[in-house]
Design an enzyme around this catalytic site. Structure first.
Site, PDB file in Angstrom:
ATOM      1  CB  THR A   1     -18.710  91.124  63.892  1.00  0.00           C
ATOM      2  OG1 THR A   1     -19.144  92.074  64.865  1.00  0.00           O
ATOM      3  CG2 THR A   1     -17.756  91.792  62.917  1.00  0.00           C
TER       4      THR A   1
ATOM      5  CD  GLN B   1     -20.051  95.737  65.362  1.00  0.00           C
ATOM      6  OE1 GLN B   1     -21.186  96.019  65.008  1.00  0.00           O
ATOM      7  NE2 GLN B   1     -19.730  95.458  66.624  1.00  0.00           N
TER       8      GLN B   1
ATOM      9  CG  ASP C   1     -15.298  95.277  63.235  1.00  0.00           C
ATOM     10  OD1 ASP C   1     -14.482  96.056  63.762  1.00  0.00           O
ATOM     11  OD2 ASP C   1     -16.181  94.711  63.883  1.00  0.00           O
TER      12      ASP C   1
ATOM     13  CG  ASP D   1     -12.194  98.726  66.731  1.00  0.00           C
ATOM     14  OD1 ASP D   1     -11.334  99.527  67.122  1.00  0.00           O
ATOM     15  OD2 ASP D   1     -13.225  98.474  67.384  1.00  0.00           O
TER      16      ASP D   1
ATOM     17  NE  ARG E   1     -11.693 100.357  69.891  1.00  0.00           N
ATOM     18  CZ  ARG E   1     -12.955 100.705  70.150  1.00  0.00           C
ATOM     19  NH1 ARG E   1     -13.251 101.317  71.294  1.00  0.00           N
ATOM     20  NH2 ARG E   1     -13.919 100.424  69.286  1.00  0.00           N
TER      21      ARG E   1
END
Length: 503
Positions: A94, A123, A146, A168, A225
């Protein structure tokens, strides 16, 4: 906002050091060239002004390029973009997918967009922040998974920004205050945050006076999370929409047992906390007064009192997680963040100060990201190869264009609007359907226009035959009849599928 007759560029006259113009009318045509031209360890602010344009480049602000200010001419039309994603660069890597990576401390960005167009391929980071004491003001961070990453032992103040993603899309190890920002979730079952705050930090991610929104058709999402143990995330007096899951937060591999997930006086249709998960709690009111910049960014937030052993344990906790995944060398690259050594804890308190000569001009000539005007949308006309479509009505969303039999492509289609974000998807072949999506600037409201490229009057000759409900129940259509009563099968509680068949 009080917009003057002068442009932003004119109002910044005498304060700009370098001009970037993709069309060749500046000092450089790329952002990277402009950054590279600045001396290392610079001790006076250098302002780089970026003209409108789509800058397709992968940019690194090196660790020694200190005191750089990046200013866009128009936040919606000055875009630094790239399309890397994890498995394209290296499997699972990533941290090499960034569009813009800011390693240097004391970096500021105003009125510009950072974008990763990897989409759902994996990502892809739009903005990767490594350096300490960084400020983003009135910027857009656009991506899917991301979108935004910040590194360990670094502080960042992000104000009046638009941050978009699906999974995320705000993640990392840093200490960041998001002040008066719009957080826009673009997919159902998405996650806003995936914090990985090191142990013993009082503050990690703080979202203060922010507005959470969802894209068209997005029905449920989570506040976050925990990517690593001890994730620390607080939503403080934020607007929470109906699409927020009643559980609020999501578990991840048992790490939720160590996290600090809190809300404080949030409001809106998604703010009912009666069904929140047990690890998502309300912030103790006695601690609320500590959520100010001087406290959040103080040296006391970092556990320097643990000495060498604590310092090493913090780094090794991250390293071992990557080692277990088979990528220990990537942990080293990521943690060093463009340096030759691992970062140390900040040694001085930080009270963020905007570069006033720039900040006031941007503030006086733009609408705040959370301003209601950004939810409005006005379509004036549809253009075919630059010519207005006769009879266009913005309330009518379906059109047909008859082409000659010899045509292999249709006309270029565009929408005329001062405030819409427009995207166009053309068919692979014709006859075929063009899909145009016009979104408000906050991406909450929108209209989808369909234009059918037809041959032999195929569009006008379409005859509707039947409707199929839930894949089983059929309803024949009768000419001239516009309304039908449909009885569902016993036990059916909703319509999960509706298909209209034509001849």
């Amino acid at each position: 906002m009080s917009v003057g007759a002068q442009s932003i560029y004119d109002q910044l006259s005498g304060k700009i050091d370098i001009i970037v113009d993709i069309n060749g009318s500046g000092d450089f045509t790329t952002v990277q060239e402009a950054i590279d031209s600045i001396s290392d360890n610079n001790d006076t602010w250098k302002v780089i002004f970026v003209r409108k344009g789509i800058y397709y480049e992968k940019v690194v602000l090196g660790y020694a390029k200190t005191k750089v200010i990046l200013v866009g001419e128009d936040v919606y039309n000055t875009i630094i973009t790239y399309d890397d994603y994890a498995n394209k660069v290296l499997p699972g890597h990533t941290f090499s997918t960034y569009t813009f990576r800011a390693d240097a401390p004391d970096f500021q960005a105003y009125n510009i967009s950072f974008e990763c167009t990897a989409g759902d391929r994996g990502q892809g980071v739009a903005f990767h922040g490594n350096g300490d004491r960084q400020i983003l003001y009135h910027c857009r961070l656009l991506g899917n998974q991301d979108t935004y990453f910040d590194n360990i032992r670094a502080r960042r103040y992000i104000k009046d920004c638009f941050i978009e993603g699906g999974v995320d899309y705000i993640f990392g190890f840093g200490v960041t205050l998001f002040d008066s920002c719009q957080l826009h979730t673009s997919r159902t079952s998405g996650y806003v945050t995936a914090a990985s705050t090191p142990q013993y930090y009082e503050f990690g991610y703080i979202f203060k006076n922010c507005r959470l929104t969802t894209g068209l058709g997005v029905s449920s999402f989570s506040l976050g999370r925990p990517w690593f143990d001890w994730a620390n995330t607080v939503f403080y007096e934020c607007s929470e929409p109906e699409g927020l899951s009643s559980a609020g937060w999501s578990p991840w591999a048992g790490r939720e047992n160590t996290c600090f997930y809190r809300e404080y006086i949030c409001f809106g249709p998604g703010s009912d906390t009666t069904s929140r998960v047990v690890f998502g709690k309300q912030l103790d009111p006695s601690r609320a007064s500590r959520y100010i910049t001087d406290t959040i960014f103080a040296v006391s937030n970092f556990p320097t009192y643990l000495g060498y052993d604590g310092d090493t344990a913090e780094l090794m906790h991250i390293y071992r997680r990557f080692e277990a995944s088979g990528y220990p060398e990537r942990a080293v690259i990521m943690l060093k963040g463009g340096r030759d050594t691992f970062p140390e804890y900040p040694s001085e308190n930080w009270s963020p100060v905007f570069y006033d000569d720039v900040c006031q001009v941007i503030k006086n000539n733009t609408f705040r990201m959370m301003d209601s005007i950004n939810g409005k949308i006005h379509i004036e006309n549809m253009l075919l190869d630059g010519t207005g479509l006769d009879g266009f009505d913005p309330e009518v969303t379906s059109y047909g264009i008859e082409l000659d039999e010899s045509d292999t492509t249709g006309p270029v289609i565009s929408l005329v609007s001062d405030d819409a974000l427009v995207s166009v998807e053309y068919p692979a072949s014709i006859p075929g359907l063009v899909k145009m999506t016009a979104l408000s600037r906050d991406k909450v409201n929108g209209t989808i226009y369909s234009v059918y490229f037809s041959k032999d009057s195929a569009y006008g000759d379409t005859e509707l035959k039947m409707i199929v409900i839930n894949y089983t129940d059929t309803v024949p259509l009768e000419p001239g009849v516009m309304e039908y009563d449909i009885r569902l099968q016993p036990g059916a509680t909703k319509v999960s599928s509706l298909i209209i068949y034509t001849k």
